[in-house]
Motif scaffolding. Structure first.
Motif, PDB file in Angstrom:
ATOM      1  N   LEU A  48      41.608  53.765  31.449  1.00 34.71           N
ATOM      2  CA  LEU A  48      40.561  53.228  32.305  1.00 34.71           C
ATOM      3  C   LEU A  48      41.126  52.351  33.412  1.00 34.71           C
ATOM      4  O   LEU A  48      40.682  52.415  34.557  1.00 34.71           O
ATOM      5  N   LEU A  49      42.084  51.524  33.084  1.00 33.33           N
ATOM      6  CA  LEU A  49      42.681  50.634  34.078  1.00 33.33           C
ATOM      7  C   LEU A  49      44.088  51.128  34.380  1.00 33.33           C
ATOM      8  O   LEU A  49      45.008  50.930  33.590  1.00 33.33           O
ATOM      9  N   PRO A  50      44.269  51.776  35.514  1.00 34.45           N
ATOM     10  CA  PRO A  50      45.603  52.292  35.844  1.00 34.45           C
ATOM     11  C   PRO A  50      46.602  51.163  35.983  1.00 34.45           C
ATOM     12  O   PRO A  50      46.251  50.030  36.318  1.00 34.45           O
ATOM     13  N   SER A  51      47.856  51.479  35.744  1.00 33.19           N
ATOM     14  CA  SER A  51      48.896  50.494  36.002  1.00 33.19           C
ATOM     15  C   SER A  51      49.037  50.325  37.512  1.00 33.19           C
ATOM     16  O   SER A  51      48.689  51.202  38.294  1.00 33.19           O
ATOM     17  N   ARG A  52      49.546  49.180  37.889  1.00 36.92           N
ATOM     18  CA  ARG A  52      49.679  48.869  39.308  1.00 36.92           C
ATOM     19  C   ARG A  52      50.708  49.791  39.970  1.00 36.92           C
ATOM     20  O   ARG A  52      51.836  49.904  39.504  1.00 36.92           O
ATOM     21  N   GLU A  73      57.599  43.976  41.064  1.00 40.00           N
ATOM     22  CA  GLU A  73      57.360  44.558  42.386  1.00 40.00           C
ATOM     23  C   GLU A  73      58.188  43.766  43.393  1.00 40.00           C
ATOM     24  O   GLU A  73      57.740  42.746  43.915  1.00 40.00           O
ATOM     25  N   PRO A  74      59.402  44.189  43.673  1.00 38.84           N
ATOM     26  CA  PRO A  74      60.307  43.374  44.499  1.00 38.84           C
ATOM     27  C   PRO A  74      59.808  43.132  45.911  1.00 38.84           C
ATOM     28  O   PRO A  74      60.293  42.225  46.585  1.00 38.84           O
ATOM     29  N   ASN A  75      58.842  43.956  46.384  1.00 36.02           N
ATOM     30  CA  ASN A  75      58.353  43.784  47.748  1.00 36.02           C
ATOM     31  C   ASN A  75      57.307  42.676  47.881  1.00 36.02           C
ATOM     32  O   ASN A  75      56.980  42.273  49.001  1.00 36.02           O
ATOM     33  N   VAL A  76      56.746  42.222  46.757  1.00 35.03           N
ATOM     34  CA  VAL A  76      55.597  41.320  46.838  1.00 35.03           C
ATOM     35  C   VAL A  76      55.948  40.020  47.546  1.00 35.03           C
ATOM     36  O   VAL A  76      55.231  39.568  48.446  1.00 35.03           O
ATOM     37  N   ASP A  77      57.041  39.394  47.150  1.00 41.69           N
ATOM     38  CA  ASP A  77      57.374  38.103  47.739  1.00 41.69           C
ATOM     39  C   ASP A  77      57.626  38.228  49.240  1.00 41.69           C
ATOM     40  O   ASP A  77      57.129  37.430  50.033  1.00 41.69           O
ATOM     41  N   HIS A  92      43.107  47.923  44.931  1.00 39.96           N
ATOM     42  CA  HIS A  92      44.051  47.057  44.223  1.00 39.96           C
ATOM     43  C   HIS A  92      43.457  45.675  43.946  1.00 39.96           C
ATOM     44  O   HIS A  92      43.719  45.082  42.895  1.00 39.96           O
ATOM     45  N   LEU A  93      42.659  45.162  44.851  1.00 37.57           N
ATOM     46  CA  LEU A  93      41.978  43.894  44.576  1.00 37.57           C
ATOM     47  C   LEU A  93      40.957  44.066  43.453  1.00 37.57           C
ATOM     48  O   LEU A  93      40.776  43.178  42.613  1.00 37.57           O
ATOM     49  N   SER A  94      40.299  45.230  43.403  1.00 36.74           N
ATOM     50  CA  SER A  94      39.359  45.511  42.312  1.00 36.74           C
ATOM     51  C   SER A  94      40.090  45.613  40.984  1.00 36.74           C
ATOM     52  O   SER A  94      39.597  45.134  39.946  1.00 36.74           O
ATOM     53  N   LEU A  95      41.272  46.234  41.001  1.00 39.38           N
ATOM     54  CA  LEU A  95      42.061  46.337  39.775  1.00 39.38           C
ATOM     55  C   LEU A  95      42.442  44.950  39.266  1.00 39.38           C
ATOM     56  O   LEU A  95      42.403  44.686  38.050  1.00 39.38           O
ATOM     57  N   THR A  96      42.772  44.043  40.179  1.00 30.66           N
ATOM     58  CA  THR A  96      43.078  42.668  39.780  1.00 30.66           C
ATOM     59  C   THR A  96      41.875  42.028  39.102  1.00 30.66           C
ATOM     60  O   THR A  96      42.002  41.382  38.048  1.00 30.66           O
ATOM     61  N   ASP A  97      40.689  42.207  39.688  1.00 30.71           N
ATOM     62  CA  ASP A  97      39.475  41.645  39.093  1.00 30.71           C
ATOM     63  C   ASP A  97      39.197  42.253  37.725  1.00 30.71           C
ATOM     64  O   ASP A  97      38.785  41.556  36.792  1.00 30.71           O
ATOM     65  N   MET A  98      39.404  43.547  37.576  1.00 35.64           N
ATOM     66  CA  MET A  98      39.103  44.191  36.300  1.00 35.64           C
ATOM     67  C   MET A  98      40.114  43.798  35.231  1.00 35.64           C
ATOM     68  O   MET A  98      39.767  43.692  34.053  1.00 35.64           O
ATOM     69  N   ASN A  99      41.357  43.604  35.623  1.00 29.90           N
ATOM     70  CA  ASN A  99      42.318  43.071  34.649  1.00 29.90           C
ATOM     71  C   ASN A  99      41.881  41.696  34.166  1.00 29.90           C
ATOM     72  O   ASN A  99      41.990  41.365  32.985  1.00 29.90           O
TER      73      ASN A  99
END
Length: 758
Positions: free
Chosen positions: A405-409, A462-466, A740-747
């Motif tokens: 249901l909740l895919p990995s990032r 996720e090395p690109n995030v920073d 992706h923001l929705s996935l954060t909320d659902m997590n």
């Protein structure tokens, strides 16, 4: 010994010495008793701290977090999960945790994965709405609850609906001291010729000490050898607010009653050894508390269990402990009755001796070794119950089916869409479209995503995030025209701004992003830059007319006030924008069209979200009612007969007198609905909002009018919309970030769920 296996890893959460309060002492004593009774267990403490500089804690405290910093609660939850303790033992009192009615604790408990045993030091029969909400969440999240009296169990069952089988009654622990004559201790203190009345503990107005002082003239007339010892420092919170006003009032009262020579103030926090001597020297222990609803008194338990004669007002703990003649009860606020009871006891030393022996015998069941064993049994029970019935997550979901249901990032498409300037607006399929350039709207969304990932997830994977966090923030900084206070929106691929000022909406989103950065960015420099941009861009919002721009700005203000709660300009702006939305509501809302305008257009749920957030911060019942009512209606018009989410289509929207457009359906609508429903759930604890959030999220995965997923599991991108016959295969920034923001909320939703929501 319990037939169940004791846990090997035990974490304690609450106040801890050297912080001065009764909960600190209790947590310390409980920790030490458990450590002694289960020497092979790994025991440690996570201490909540009320000062920025913290305390010089002993080695037992491995973790500490700030009372008023919500982010520190989240971090502690992560650390507790990483340490993988078998059980978390929580001390609960409304005044020691941050947020309304201590609600920050709930956010922590919703994220930890181990069984929770909560000791309730206060149980209110008539709580406020906020206290009731916190208590119901607390009792639901806890695997077992510990109370210190039968009355506590009764209230939990009758007021909060807790099953009695979930509640353990364990007495307040006391030291194991020898039963010695009072003269032994009086000689050590140099008061062998006096009769000693004693009250001890942190001093404050609720203690009712003034009524004992007013009783003293009558007592001294009959027993001139009496001295009343008031032992303890003034409560630190009271010192902060009123200084020594209460204590000085007591001193003045003793002077007016001409008993000053019979009252001794020991204004300090004494060691355990000193306290034992003072209790040992007391002939009568007095608790003249003023509040009947006090469910627990550690000082009462200590004095009674040490074999002291007790005279007390009839608050709940005293009524129960002193029943059947084990102590003397006098009415509240009744100094004459207090004097009569004390004199009657001093007149009959044989009766007092009998009461002392009986109290000491009862107290053997309250000593810390016995209490520690009872807690270990409760811990074992909690662990066994959790293994037998694992906690589920969002309604219908389990941790086992979460990966489906909740895919990995999959962050790679966001990274692919970005360069050293920012994130591109559009894509051709999954390839960035350079021709369309950049916009501040999408860089604001991307910055929020990166900040939240760093806060809530293992962003290091996720090395690109920073790096991209700085890129997106730099874009926001470059977009602000300090002369006008406006954020520009569109930039060409050649890095040329295409306008002098962006739309009101893009400005509102920029404030939202910088508010999130100020409140949540892990890097202090990013926090400070975000705050500077927010403060520079806030004043111009006063001239805006777009309700959605107001809402975006309000969400940003709510975030920013977590960084600087005393910023009066931000506070005033939030209230002003809330009032403006109220005016729109009153002008347009009807029973059949409960909305702020004559039409539903784009990101409608953001207005509801902003109202609910403002209502919570400002304790605004009207705003909360409007926010929830409008969101409930919006949910109803965005749900199909088959039960799937159908956002208002962008091809015509939905006017009050017209027909709603079913297509094109945009990902930002699902994202807005998910976020608003999460906020509604946190405000109400009503699980219907989690059902609505789940419904909206499943729209991305294929539960929609066409039965087609918009999220691309291989690329990590999201289609730009749902047409009447197909998915738009272009994976632009707005749509991908919406997913992706929705996935954060659902997590977050999965972590927040309680057993009651299953």
């Amino acid at each position: 010994m319990s037939a169940l296996e004791y846990p090997k890893g035990i974490a304690f959460l609450g106040n801890f010495v050297p912080r001065l309060c009764g909960i600190s002492t209790f947590t310390r004593d409980l920790y030490e008793s458990i450590h002694a009774e289960a020497p092979g267990a790994d025991c440690y403490v996570a201490a909540v701290t009320d000062t920025p500089e913290g305390y010089d804690y002993p080695e037992a405290v491995r973790l500490q977090f700030q009372e008023k910093d919500l982010r520190s609660y989240r971090r502690i939850a992560d650390v507790l999960n990483f340490k993988n303790a078998d059980v978390l033992c929580v001390q609960h009192e409304f005044g020691i945790y941050g947020g309304p009615a201590g609600s920050y604790l709930i956010m922590l408990l919703k994220e930890v994965r181990m069984p929770i045993v909560t000791t309730l030091h206060t149980i209110l029969e008539n709580p406020t709405k906020e206290q009731s909400s916190v208590m119901k969440s607390l009792t639901s999240l806890s695997d077992r609850l510990v109370v210190m009296s039968r009355k506590g169990r009764e209230i939990l069952h009758s007021v909060y609906g807790v099953e009695e089988s979930k509640i353990d009654v364990i007495p307040h622990g006391i030291p194991d001291v020898d039963f010695k004559p009072v003269d032994f201790y009086k000689d050590r203190l140099g008061i062998s010729d006096r009769k000693v009345l004693l009250t001890f503990g942190l001093i404050g107005p609720g203690k009712g000490i003034e009524h004992v002082i007013e009783a003293l003239p009558a007592v001294i007339k009959r027993h001139p050898e009496v001295v009343y010892v008031i032992l303890g420092a003034t409560h630190p919170k009271l010192i902060e607010r009123d200084g020594e006003r209460y204590r000085l009032g007591l001193i003045a009262l003793a002077d007016r009653n001409e008993v000053q020579k019979h009252v001794i103030f020991h204004n300090r926090y004494v060691s355990a050894e000193e306290l034992q001597e003072f209790i040992g020297a007391a002939d009568i222990y007095v608790t003249p508390y003023l509040d009947k609803s006090q469910i627990t008194s550690g000082t009462l338990a200590y004095a009674f269990g040490s074999g002291k004669v007790v005279v007390s007002t009839p608050y709940w703990h005293a009524e129960e402990l002193l029943a059947d003649g084990q102590g003397a009860l006098v009415p509240f606020h009744d100094s004459a009755a207090m004097a009569a009871s004390i004199c009657g006891l001093l007149d009959d030393p044989l009766h007092m001796q009998s009461m002392q022996e009986k109290a000491y015998a009862v107290g053997r069941g309250m000593i810390w070794p016995s209490v520690g064993r009872q807690y270990l049994d409760t811990f074992a029970h909690a662990c066994a119950d959790r293994r037998a019935a694992p906690r589920t997550a969002v309604a219908g979901w389990t941790l086992e089916n979460r990966p489906r249901l909740l895919p990995s990032r999959q962050f790679k498409h966001v990274a692919r869409m970005s360069d050293g300037t920012g994130i591109f607006q559009h894509a051709i399929f999954s390839v960035p479209n350079f021709h369309e350039g950049y916009c501040v709207d999408d860089n604001a969304r991307a910055f929020i995503l990166c900040v939240l990932m760093a806060e809530k997830e293992a962003a290091s994977s996720e090395p690109n995030v920073d790096r991209l966090t700085s890129v997106y923030l730099a874009f926001l900084a470059a977009s602000l025209d300090y002369d006008t206070g406006r954020f520009r929106n569109f930039m060409s691929f050649q890095r040329e701004w295409l306008e002098h000022a962006g739309s009101e909406d893009s400005h509102g989103r920029s404030l939202w992003a910088t508010g999130v950065g100020a409140a949540r960015a892990a890097n202090q420099h990013r926090q400070r830059l975000s705050a500077r941009l927010f403060e520079a861009g806030l004043p111009v919002v006063e001239s805006f007319t777009s309700p959605r721009a107001w809402a975006f700005a309000m969400i940003g203000v709510d975030e920013f006030l977590q960084y600087d709660s005393g910023n009066q300009e931000a506070v005033a702006m939030e209230r002003d924008l809330t009032d403006r939305l109220k005016v729109l509501w009153r002008a347009h809302a009807t029973e059949s069209w409960p909305w702020f305008e004559r039409s539903l257009t784009y990101e409608n749920a953001r207005i509801c979200q902003a109202m609910i957030l403002s209502a919570q911060r400002n304790d605004d019942a009207e705003a909360l009612d409007i926010g929830l009512k409008s969101l409930a209606w919006l949910a109803s018009v965005q749900t199909t007969r088959e039960g799937c989410f159908r956002p208002i289509g962008s091809n015509g929207f939905y006017s009050e007198e017209g027909v709603r457009a079913d297509f094109d359906q945009q990902p930002v609508e699902a994202q807005a609905m998910i976020a608003a429903c999460q906020v509604a759930y946190r405000a109400t604890q009503d699980t219907r909002w989690l059902t609505e959030a789940k419904r909206a999220f499943e729209w991305f995965l294929g539960r929609n009018d066409l039965g087609l997923p918009l999220y691309d599991f291989s690329s990590g991108g999201c289609g730009d919309g749902l047409h009447s016959d197909r998915v738009n295969e272009n994976q632009g920034a707005e749509s991908t970030l919406a997913f992706h923001l929705s996935l954060t909320d659902m997590n977050d939703a999965e972590l927040e769920m309680t057993p009651a929501a299953t």
